[in-house]
Design an enzyme around this catalytic site. Sequence first.
Site, PDB file in Angstrom:
ATOM      1  N   ARG A  93     -59.480  98.457  41.242  1.00 48.97           N
ATOM      2  CA  ARG A  93     -58.600  99.623  41.297  1.00 48.97           C
ATOM      3  C   ARG A  93     -59.402 100.849  40.872  1.00 48.97           C
ATOM      4  NH1 ARG A  93     -53.349 100.728  37.436  1.00 48.97           N
ATOM      5  NH2 ARG A  93     -54.856 101.881  36.183  1.00 48.97           N
ATOM      6  N   TYR A 131     -53.050 109.601  34.403  1.00 51.81           N
ATOM      7  CA  TYR A 131     -52.751 108.165  34.275  1.00 51.81           C
ATOM      8  C   TYR A 131     -53.963 107.325  34.694  1.00 51.81           C
ATOM      9  CZ  TYR A 131     -51.411 103.489  35.354  1.00 51.81           C
ATOM     10  OH  TYR A 131     -51.396 102.117  35.392  1.00 51.81           O
ATOM     11  N   ASP A 173     -53.436 103.205  42.258  1.00 55.35           N
ATOM     12  CA  ASP A 173     -52.071 103.163  41.706  1.00 55.35           C
ATOM     13  C   ASP A 173     -51.523 104.591  41.582  1.00 55.35           C
ATOM     14  OD1 ASP A 173     -49.734 102.638  40.374  1.00 55.35           O
ATOM     15  OD2 ASP A 173     -50.660 101.614  38.670  1.00 55.35           O
ATOM     16  N   HIS A 202     -48.502 105.122  40.566  1.00 54.21           N
ATOM     17  CA  HIS A 202     -47.670 105.008  39.367  1.00 54.21           C
ATOM     18  C   HIS A 202     -46.338 105.744  39.508  1.00 54.21           C
ATOM     19  CE1 HIS A 202     -47.272 104.298  34.910  1.00 54.21           C
ATOM     20  NE2 HIS A 202     -47.903 103.212  35.288  1.00 54.21           N
ATOM     21  N   GLU A 230     -50.607 101.415  45.509  1.00 48.66           N
ATOM     22  CA  GLU A 230     -49.601 100.821  44.611  1.00 48.66           C
ATOM     23  C   GLU A 230     -48.536 101.819  44.173  1.00 48.66           C
ATOM     24  OE1 GLU A 230     -51.476  98.927  41.263  1.00 48.66           O
ATOM     25  OE2 GLU A 230     -49.702  99.182  40.009  1.00 48.66           O
ATOM     26  N   GLU A 284     -43.693  96.616  39.749  1.00 53.61           N
ATOM     27  CA  GLU A 284     -43.820  96.338  38.316  1.00 53.61           C
ATOM     28  C   GLU A 284     -42.615  96.823  37.513  1.00 53.61           C
ATOM     29  OE1 GLU A 284     -47.591  98.589  37.889  1.00 53.61           O
ATOM     30  OE2 GLU A 284     -46.580  99.720  36.323  1.00 53.61           O
ATOM     31  N   ARG A 314     -45.288  93.115  43.534  1.00 50.48           N
ATOM     32  CA  ARG A 314     -46.053  92.984  42.285  1.00 50.48           C
ATOM     33  C   ARG A 314     -45.152  93.118  41.060  1.00 50.48           C
ATOM     34  NH1 ARG A 314     -50.143  94.873  40.803  1.00 50.48           N
ATOM     35  NH2 ARG A 314     -49.671  96.349  39.169  1.00 50.48           N
ATOM     36  N   GLU A 369     -53.849  91.108  39.343  1.00 50.74           N
ATOM     37  CA  GLU A 369     -54.365  92.088  38.370  1.00 50.74           C
ATOM     38  C   GLU A 369     -54.680  91.338  37.070  1.00 50.74           C
ATOM     39  OE1 GLU A 369     -53.073  96.473  36.638  1.00 50.74           O
ATOM     40  OE2 GLU A 369     -51.495  94.988  37.005  1.00 50.74           O
ATOM     41  N   TRP A 412     -43.419 109.197  34.156  1.00 54.57           N
ATOM     42  CA  TRP A 412     -44.734 108.754  33.712  1.00 54.57           C
ATOM     43  C   TRP A 412     -45.208 107.617  34.594  1.00 54.57           C
ATOM     44  CZ3 TRP A 412     -46.985 104.203  31.507  1.00 54.57           C
ATOM     45  CH2 TRP A 412     -48.337 104.367  31.158  1.00 54.57           C
TER      46      TRP A 412
HETATM   47  O1  KDG Z   1     -46.587  99.654  30.154  1.00 57.93           O
HETATM   48  C1  KDG Z   1     -46.921 100.282  31.363  1.00 57.93           C
HETATM   49  C2  KDG Z   1     -48.120  99.611  32.014  1.00 57.93           C
HETATM   50  O2  KDG Z   1     -47.905  98.221  32.111  1.00 57.93           O
HETATM   51  C3  KDG Z   1     -48.435 100.168  33.385  1.00 57.93           C
HETATM   52  O3  KDG Z   1     -48.677 101.539  33.269  1.00 57.93           O
HETATM   53  C4  KDG Z   1     -49.652  99.491  33.981  1.00 57.93           C
HETATM   54  O4  KDG Z   1     -49.207 100.472  36.124  1.00 57.93           O
HETATM   55  C5  KDG Z   1     -49.759  99.625  35.459  1.00 57.93           C
HETATM   56  C6  KDG Z   1     -50.600  98.655  36.166  1.00 57.93           C
HETATM   57  O5  KDG Z   1     -50.592  98.705  37.394  1.00 57.93           O
HETATM   58  O6  KDG Z   1     -51.248  97.832  35.512  1.00 57.93           O
HETATM   59 MG    MG Z   2     -49.187  99.980  38.256  1.00 50.64          MG
END
Ligand code: KDG
Ligand code: MG
Length: 403
Positions: A147, A159, A211, A213, A237, A263, A284, A340, A403
């Site tokens: 990644r 991030y 990612d 996010h 992602e 996630e 995921r 991951e 976030w």
């Molecule tokens: O607690 C938040 C994290 O688990 C997250 O930010 C991690 O996005 C993440 C990832 O893809 O590992």
């Molecule tokens: Mg993630």
Amino acid sequence: MKITNVKVLVTCPGRNYVLVKIETDEGLYGWGDATLNGRELSVASALENHIAPLLIGRDPDRIEDTWQMLFRGTYWRGGPVLMTALAGVDLALWDIKGKRAGLPVYSLLGGKTREGALAYSHCSGESFEEVEDCIRERMEQGFKVLRAQVAVPGTHGTYGTAVKRGEAVGSVREAAPFVEQWEPSLYLKVVPPLFEHLRSTLGDEIALLHDIHERLNPVQASQLARALEPYNLFFLEDPLRPEHKESFRLIRQHTTIPIAMGELFHTRWDALPLITEQLIDFIRCDIGHIGGLTEARKIAAIAETYNVQTAWHGPGDIAPMTHAANVHLDMAIPNFGVQEMTFFPEATQEVITGGPYFEDGYMKVTDAPGLGTDVNEALAAKYEYKSAYLPMVRRFDGSVHDW
Ligand code: KDG
Ligand code: MG
């Protein structure tokens, strides 16, 4: 066999973890992970005050029935706190079942379909060159998928790029949330040139992913996905927040880039429309936040039906028991995609022993019965819980962003 005790242990060997030990009248015990980053004590309280009393006296072999009782039978269901608590119980029960049978959990799930789970780790940096150097190092370690995240110039705390402050991705800050800055237009300007740089310096051999996010709106995410198409990403992602499932259609209409998501999902119904409409290529979910293996294997089976592969969440803020559950499931299902992974610090490995290991680009588990993890409880007790928060994000005008 009967459950005689449920112990909830909150420990902080580097970061906070909530661990669940289920003990039985035959001396067998199992360990589960119920860690929810930044909300650890809510899960610990749900387990201690509301869930543990329901488990005493039950047969630990009846995992599905216990799962149904805790999910359906209690009326209030779902959400991050309860589904993380349920995952902690579920993993501990699978651990007991494996130990009782003398078999690793992957064997209980149908046995091996592969010899290892293709793994990815994270690379980030303040500049394109730093990201490139990190990828070269990881490739030497054997990684075949990585990644890539880069700091957004003109902002602070992008991030996934906190390497300069010596913090792991998504790590928590004590006392009050650390405030990061975010501007979509600046981010959209820097990501495509990052991948252009990486492909021109590293070639095509290494698989790369990124990612978002959940920080973009549908049009921005579609623009970014299109701009990244020439760089052959393994997947893009979490483009959007989980609330906006219908907006994934827009991304699909504009690009053929593989999309991964999940996630922040808590049940199979969160994942369902994206899978059945084939709006994503990789599901995921976090096995530790969707109620454990019992729910994850159902999601995997639904995904298999629709040609969607798995890429279970594997960050450092879930304990090695969940990472073990990830890899046991990866080993057994036919539609595994990628895993991951995290290299845990020494302190964590001393407290939580065992778990999956990395070998030449793949995650593997041993044939130890159950999940293959254990806890040094005396040592865990020395690492007291520390109040900590995830960071928050604000735009340049001061407004709060996801976030
Ligand atoms: O607690 C938040 C994290 O688990 C997250 O930010 C991690 O996005 C993440 C990832 O893809 O590992
Ligand atoms: Mg993630």
